[in-house]
Scaffold this motif. Structure first.
Motif, PDB file in Angstrom:
ATOM      1  N   ASP A  59      -1.803  -2.037  -7.100  1.00 40.13           N
ATOM      2  CA  ASP A  59      -2.150  -1.466  -8.355  1.00 40.13           C
ATOM      3  C   ASP A  59      -0.852  -0.844  -9.123  1.00 40.13           C
ATOM      4  OD1 ASP A  59      -3.377  -0.653 -10.555  1.00 40.13           O
ATOM      5  OD2 ASP A  59      -5.127   0.032  -9.876  1.00 40.13           O
ATOM      6  N   ARG A  60      -0.015  -1.538  -9.804  1.00 40.18           N
ATOM      7  CA  ARG A  60       0.982  -1.055 -10.219  1.00 40.18           C
ATOM      8  C   ARG A  60       0.832  -0.143 -11.238  1.00 40.18           C
ATOM      9  NH1 ARG A  60       4.239  -2.162 -14.394  1.00 40.18           N
ATOM     10  NH2 ARG A  60       6.477  -1.715 -14.296  1.00 40.18           N
ATOM     11  N   ASP A  61      -0.432  -0.358 -12.068  1.00 39.39           N
ATOM     12  CA  ASP A  61      -0.543   0.673 -13.255  1.00 39.39           C
ATOM     13  C   ASP A  61      -1.109   1.926 -12.773  1.00 39.39           C
ATOM     14  OD1 ASP A  61      -0.189  -1.363 -15.068  1.00 39.39           O
ATOM     15  OD2 ASP A  61      -2.112  -2.210 -15.280  1.00 39.39           O
ATOM     16  N   ALA A  62      -1.904   1.824 -11.552  1.00 37.70           N
ATOM     17  CA  ALA A  62      -2.351   3.074 -11.030  1.00 37.70           C
ATOM     18  C   ALA A  62      -1.228   3.854 -10.496  1.00 37.70           C
ATOM     19  CB  ALA A  62      -3.183   2.875  -9.927  1.00 37.70           C
ATOM     20  N   LEU A  63      -0.284   3.057  -9.929  1.00 42.00           N
ATOM     21  CA  LEU A  63       1.082   3.814  -9.499  1.00 42.00           C
ATOM     22  C   LEU A  63       1.621   4.687 -10.318  1.00 42.00           C
ATOM     23  CD1 LEU A  63       2.905   4.118  -7.156  1.00 42.00           C
ATOM     24  CD2 LEU A  63       4.448   2.045  -7.784  1.00 42.00           C
ATOM     25  N   LEU A  70       0.696  -1.167  -0.153  1.00 45.33           N
ATOM     26  CA  LEU A  70      -0.064   0.016   0.070  1.00 45.33           C
ATOM     27  C   LEU A  70       0.844   1.240   0.116  1.00 45.33           C
ATOM     28  CD1 LEU A  70      -0.814  -2.231   2.418  1.00 45.33           C
ATOM     29  CD2 LEU A  70      -3.049  -0.674   2.305  1.00 45.33           C
ATOM     30  N   VAL A  71       0.480   2.110  -0.826  1.00 46.79           N
ATOM     31  CA  VAL A  71       1.141   3.574  -0.871  1.00 46.79           C
ATOM     32  C   VAL A  71       0.192   4.605  -0.424  1.00 46.79           C
ATOM     33  CG1 VAL A  71       1.178   3.832  -3.001  1.00 46.79           C
ATOM     34  CG2 VAL A  71       2.846   4.950  -1.772  1.00 46.79           C
ATOM     35  N   TYR A  91      13.534   2.445  -2.594  1.00 50.67           N
ATOM     36  CA  TYR A  91      13.664   1.020  -2.851  1.00 50.67           C
ATOM     37  C   TYR A  91      12.511   0.303  -3.240  1.00 50.67           C
ATOM     38  CZ  TYR A  91      18.780   1.435  -1.803  1.00 50.67           C
ATOM     39  OH  TYR A  91      20.091   2.222  -1.798  1.00 50.67           O
ATOM     40  N   ILE A  92      11.447   0.224  -2.498  1.00 51.14           N
ATOM     41  CA  ILE A  92      10.359  -0.285  -2.837  1.00 51.14           C
ATOM     42  C   ILE A  92       9.570   0.149  -4.184  1.00 51.14           C
ATOM     43  CG2 ILE A  92       7.800  -0.699  -1.881  1.00 51.14           C
ATOM     44  CD1 ILE A  92      10.058  -2.208  -0.379  1.00 51.14           C
ATOM     45  N   LEU A  93       9.724   1.474  -4.129  1.00 50.42           N
ATOM     46  CA  LEU A  93       9.046   2.256  -5.328  1.00 50.42           C
ATOM     47  C   LEU A  93       9.869   1.727  -6.488  1.00 50.42           C
ATOM     48  CD1 LEU A  93       7.219   4.166  -6.869  1.00 50.42           C
ATOM     49  CD2 LEU A  93       8.657   6.225  -5.997  1.00 50.42           C
TER      50      LEU A  93
END
Length: 569
Positions: free
Chosen positions: A30-34, A15-16, A55-57
Motif C-alpha cells: 500500500d504505497r499511499d499508506a506508506l 511489507l514494512v 533503497y527499497i523505500l
C-alpha cells in the motif's frame, strides 16, 4: 523522535513494519499508506538499511518496482538513486565487521529462528505467510530498537558533533571518521606519489636507536623511490629483540611481548596519552587535505580544557582526534593522506623504542604495544624510572599515564590479563570477555571467565565452570556459529546424515552422542566441501530458541573444562 523500520520484499509482495513510541504500524503493498505515514517522520532507524531498506523505500517513493531493486541489491549492485528524506540512521554502522542482526539476537540469548517464508516464491503470499512474515519483521524491528538504545552513546556523539561544529543535519548519517573530515574541512586533493617518503620527528635521536630498525625503514624508503610497489613494502615486517623481548616493526604499530609469562610483583603500565594526535600536532603530520590544519590543535586544546573541567563534552572532541589517523589511510575519506599516516605510525614506533632503550637498564620489559609498555621493576629503581620518563616526555613533548600492576598473565601480546594495584582488572583477547559477552560478541565467554579466575584469583578451572553452570549463566557456554560470506551454509552430521541448518546458530557442546559435529559448507567445482567449525565439540547441540528454554542437563561440562585447559600456559 525516532521511528524504527524494516522491509521484507517478495516478487509480488512487499511489507514494512514501523515502530514509534511503542506503537507498531504494518503496511503491505500500500504505497499511499506508506506515503501518509512518512509525512510525519523525521528520523528513520534500521539495521543495514544503508545497504538495503533505504533503497527499497526510495524505490517505493519513486514508484519503482521494489522487487527489481531488491534483486540488484542482493547481487551487490547499487541503484543510481538514494533516499534523501527522511534522514536515516543505521544501527549496523561502525559495528564490528560482519555482525548481523541475527547474530546480535543470538548473542543476547533471544530466539533466532529464521523466517519460514521463502523469498523466492513466484506467487502472491497467502494470508498465513503474510502474518508469519510480519511477525518476523516485527521481531527484527524491536531488536533494532533495543540495539539502538544500547548504542545510544555512539549516535548521541554524532548528533553532538553535528551540532557543535554546525554541520548540515543530514551529516549525522556519516561515520565518525567522515565527520572528522568535515570538521577539519578536508577536500579530496591530488596527492604526489610520496606515501613512503618517511620524515622523522626532529626530536628523535636516531643514533640512540637500534641501527637495524632504522635501516629497515630507510631501505623501504629507498626501494619505494626506486619503484617498488608500496603494497609489498607496507606488508613487510622486521623482527628483532629489543630489551631482550622479541618485537615486530612494520606499518601497524609496535608489538612485542614475553610469551607465556605469569608474574606477581611490582609492575607499571606506561601509556602515552593521545599518542598519535600528539605526534600529528608536534610534527604537522595533519592530512594535507585539510584546508585549515590548525583546527586539529584547536580541537586538541579544547578537549584538554573540557577534560580539566570534567565536562562530558570533551568526549566528542576526543572522537574527532582519535578518528583522524585511521581515516588518513582510508582512500574514500577526504582525510586520505597515506604519507602522513605512515609518518605517524613509523615515528610512533621509533619514539616508543627510544623509551624502551632508555629504560632497559632500570627495569625488565614485559610488553610493548603501539602506544604503551608494561615493565617489571625493583622498588629501589622506581625514582630512576620516573626520572627517565620525565626526560622522555620533555624531549618529545608527550605525556604518559602510569598505572601500577600487581599481577599479569600474558600468553602473547594479543592475549593477556592484568590486575592493577587497586584490584581492577583489564584484559585482552581470549581473556577480554571475563565479565560476560555483549551484543557484538558472546561466544565461549566461560573460557575467558575461567582463565581470569585461574590466573588472578587462583581458582581451579573446573570450579569456575561448575559455578557458572549452577548459577544458570548459560550464555557463557554458547558459541554463535555462522556461515559468513565465504561459505554457502552450515550443516550438522546427525546419524551419518548431513542436516542443513540456518546461516546463524547458537550451539553448545553436548553429552548427547547421537548429535554429531557441525560444518561450514562450500561448493567447489560441483563438490561440497565440509569445514568443521573451530572451537566446537564433536557432539553439538543446536538451540536457536530463546536461551531460557534450554535444558542445561544436555551441556557437556567436561568439554568446556578441557577446552579451557588448552589455553593454559
Amino acid at each position: 523522535m525516532f521511528t524504527f523500520y524494516d522491509f521484507e520484499v517478495f516478487k509480488h509482495d512487499w511489507l514494512v513494519v514501523f515502530e514509534r513510541n511503542g506503537q507498531i504500524t504494518r503496511i503491505h503493498n500500500d504505497r499511499d499508506a506508506l506515503m501518509r505515514f512518512l509525512s510525519n517522520i523525521n528520523f528513520l532507524v534500521g539495521f543495514n538499511n544503508y545497504n538495503y531498506d533505504d533503497y527499497i523505500l526510495a524505490a517505493l517513493i519513486k514508484n519503482i518496482d521494489p522487487y527489481e531493486v531488491s534483486k540488484e541489491l542482493i547481487q551487490n549492485k547499487k541503484p543510481n538513486f538514494t533516499l534523501n528524506k527522511p534522514i536515516t540512521l543505521d544501527v549496523m554502522q561502525e559495528l564490528k565487521m560482519g555482525v548481523s542482526l541475527k547474530e546480535t539476537q543470538a548473542n543476547r540469548g533471544l530466539n533466532i529462528h529464521e523466517t519460514p517464508v521463502d523469498f523466492n516464491i513466484n506467487r502472491k503470499l497467502t494470508n498465513e505467510e503474510i502474518e508469519r512474515t510480519f511477525k518476523y519483521c516485527e521481531n527484527d524491528v524491536l531488536t533494532t530498537k533495543e540495539l539502538f538504545e544500547e548504542r545510544e552513546d555512539y549516535f548521541s556523539s554524532k548528533f553532538e558533533i553535528v551540532q557543535t561544529f554546525k554541520l548540515p543535519a543530514a551529516s549525522v548519517k556519516k561515520t565518525r571518521a567522515r565527520l572528522s573530515a568535515d570538521v577539519l574541512k578536508c577536500k579530496k586533493i591530488n596527492l604526489p606519489n610520496d606515501r613512503l617518503n618517511i620524515r622523522y620527528d626532529k626530536r628523535l635521536l636516531i643514533n640512540e636507536l637500534p641501527k637495524d630498525v632504522v635501516q629497515f625503514y630507510e631501505e623501504i624508503k629507498r626501494e619505494f623511490q626506486n619503484g617498488t610497489d608500496y603494497k609489498e613494502l607496507e606488508s613487510r615486517k622486521y623482527e628483532c629483540e629489543i630489551a631482550g623481548v622479541p618485537h615486530v616493526f612494520g606499518f601497524g604499530g609496535l608489538h612485542g611481548a614475553i610469551e607465556n609469562y605469569v608474574h606477581e610483583g611490582n609492575m607499571m603500565a606506561i601509556d602515552v596519552s593521545s599518542y598519535y594526535p600528539s605526534l600529528m600536532i608536534n610534527n604537522n603530520f595533519i592530512s594535507r587535505a585539510s584546508q585549515e590544519p590548525g583546527l586539529f590543535k584547536q580541537i586538541y586544546d579544547e578537549r584538554l580544557r573540557l577534560k580539566k573541567l570534567k565536562n562530558s563534552k570533551q568526549a566528542i572532541y576526543k572522537i574527532i582526534l582519535n578518528s583522524t589517523y585511521g581515516a588518513m589511510k582510508s582512500e574514500f575519506n577526504p582525510l586520505y593522506d597515506p604519507l602522513q599516516a605512515n609518518n605517524i605510525v613509523v615515528n610512533g614506533q621509533l619514539i616508543l623504542t627510544h623509551l624502551i632503550v632508555l629504560l632497559q637498564n632500570f627495569c625488565n620489559l614485559i610488553q610493548s604495544n603501539t602506544d604503551g609498555i608494561i615493565i617489571e621493576y625493583d622498588e629501589r629503581l622506581k625514582d630512576d624510572i620516573m626520572m627517565v620518563l620525565d626526560y622522555w616526555q620533555n624531549r618529545y613533548q608527550l605525556s604518559v599515564d602510569v598505572n601500577f600492576i600487581k599481577k599479569i598473565a600474558q600468553r602473547d601480546v594479543n592475549n593477556y590479563v592484568v590486575q592493577f594495584q587497586d584490584g581492577t582488572i583489564a584484559a585482552k583477547g581470549r581473556f577480554a570477555n571475563f565479565e560476560g559477552g555483549d551484543y557484538e560478541r558472546n561466544s565461549l565467554t566461560i573460557i575467558d571467565k575461567a582463565l581470569v579466575e585461574y590466573y588472578i584469583n587462583n581458582v581451579p578451572i573446573h570450579k569456575t565452570i561448575i559455578g557458572c553452570f549452577k548459577r544458570n549463566e548459560l550464555d557463557r557456554f554458547q558459541l554463535i556459529a555462522k556461515a559468513g560470506s565465504a561459505f554457502d551454509g552450515i550443516v550438522q552430521n546427525i546419524a551419518d546424515e548431513m542436516v542443513e541448518l540456518q546461516k546463524v546458530n547458537r550451539v553448545f557442546a553436548t553429552n548427547d552422542k547421537e548429535l554429531g559435529p557441525i560444518y561450514k559448507t562450500k561448493v567447489v567445482d560441483g563438490t561440497v566441501r565440509y569445514n568443521k567449525i573451530p572451537y566446537t565439540s564433536d557432539h553439538v547441540l543446536v538451540h536457536n530458541d530463546s536461551l531460557d528454554t534450554l535444558d542445561k542437563r544436555l551441556i557437556d561440562l567436561n568439554w568446556y573444562i578441557k577446552e579451557t585447559e588448552r589455553w593454559l600456559f
